[in-house]
Scaffold this active site. Structure first.
Site: not given
Length: 249
Positions: A139, A152
């Site tokens: 990401s 995350y």
């Protein structure tokens, strides 16, 4: 001309969103695709849409036994695995102070440990295929920090590092390993994020799952001299300083 007619691919988190888009494109390029997910109804529908040699299998990526079963079934039904796309991921919104230990572990277990298990389990099959490609879905959060999603961010930075180690260890086996770093993309995970989140980016919009899928197909079919590499498609979000990036909170 289809570029992936000889490939057998496992795509985790393939029931919807980015994973489903990847599965569709790999199948359209001729690959046999195993859609792996815990969302059985959506996963079966996704695989049925692909047709051909593609199929759905239930997989909790945190389960070592689950991984062994999926790789064994893939080999038995389709042949050795030559492509692994570690796409399954979750996010839980909380500041570092607010997040519970159980929540932190849950995110890391799916996003990082799940990919590690997938690599470790699939590598013997990739060797039997004569080599192949592993694509890990990191990401833009694996390149910078975002407030409110510490677990995350940590998992995606970890996945970025795991990719580089795997590339070093597996190169002699003709196995390439790369990471993909999308920014904010229209998926169920981002449904509650306001469109203004992307307003400060050089490309001021959300990405689409199909754009990520095209990057993954490029890595598999065309980027044959790339391994350990980060492929970024984030609308330019990480070209600025972290302080200039919008917060998810």
């Amino acid at each position: 001309m289809k570029r992936l007619t000889e490939q057998v691919a496992i795509v985790t988190g393939g029931a919807r969103g980015i994973g489903a888009a990847i599965a569709r494109l790999l199948a359209a390029e001729g690959a046999a695709v195993v859609v792996a997910d815990v969302l059985d109804a959506e996963g079966a529908a996704s695989a049925a849409e692909l047709g051909g040699r593609s199929r759905y299998v239930h997989l909790d990526v945190t389960s070592e036994e689950g991984w062994k079963a999926v790789v064994a079934e893939t080999e038995r039904e389709l042949g050795p695995v030559s492509v692994l796309v570690n796409n399954a991921g979750i996010v839980e919104w909380a500041t570092i102070e607010e997040q519970t230990l159980e929540s932190f572990r849950r995110v890391v277990d799916v996003n990082l440990q799940g990919a590690w298990l997938g690599i470790r389990t699939a590598v013997p099959s990739l060797r039997r295929a004569g080599g192949g490609v592993i694509v890990n879905m990191s990401s833009s959060a694996g390149l910078t920090g975002y407030a409110g999603v510490g677990a995350y961010v940590a998992s995606k930075w970890g996945l970025r590092g795991l990719t580089k180690t795997a590339a070093l260890e597996l190169g002699a086996d003709r196995i390439r390993v790369c990471s993909v770093h999308p920014g904010v993309v229209h998926t169920a995970m981002t449904a509650d994020i306001d469109e203004s989140f992307a307003s400060g980016q050089p490309i001021p919009r959300f990405g689409e799952p199909e754009e990520v899928a095209r990057m993954v197909a490029f890595i598999i079919a065309e980027a044959t001299y790339s391994t350990g590499t980060e492929f970024v498609l984030d609308g330019g979000a990480t070209t600025g300083t972290p302080a200039a990036l919008p917060s998810v909170r």
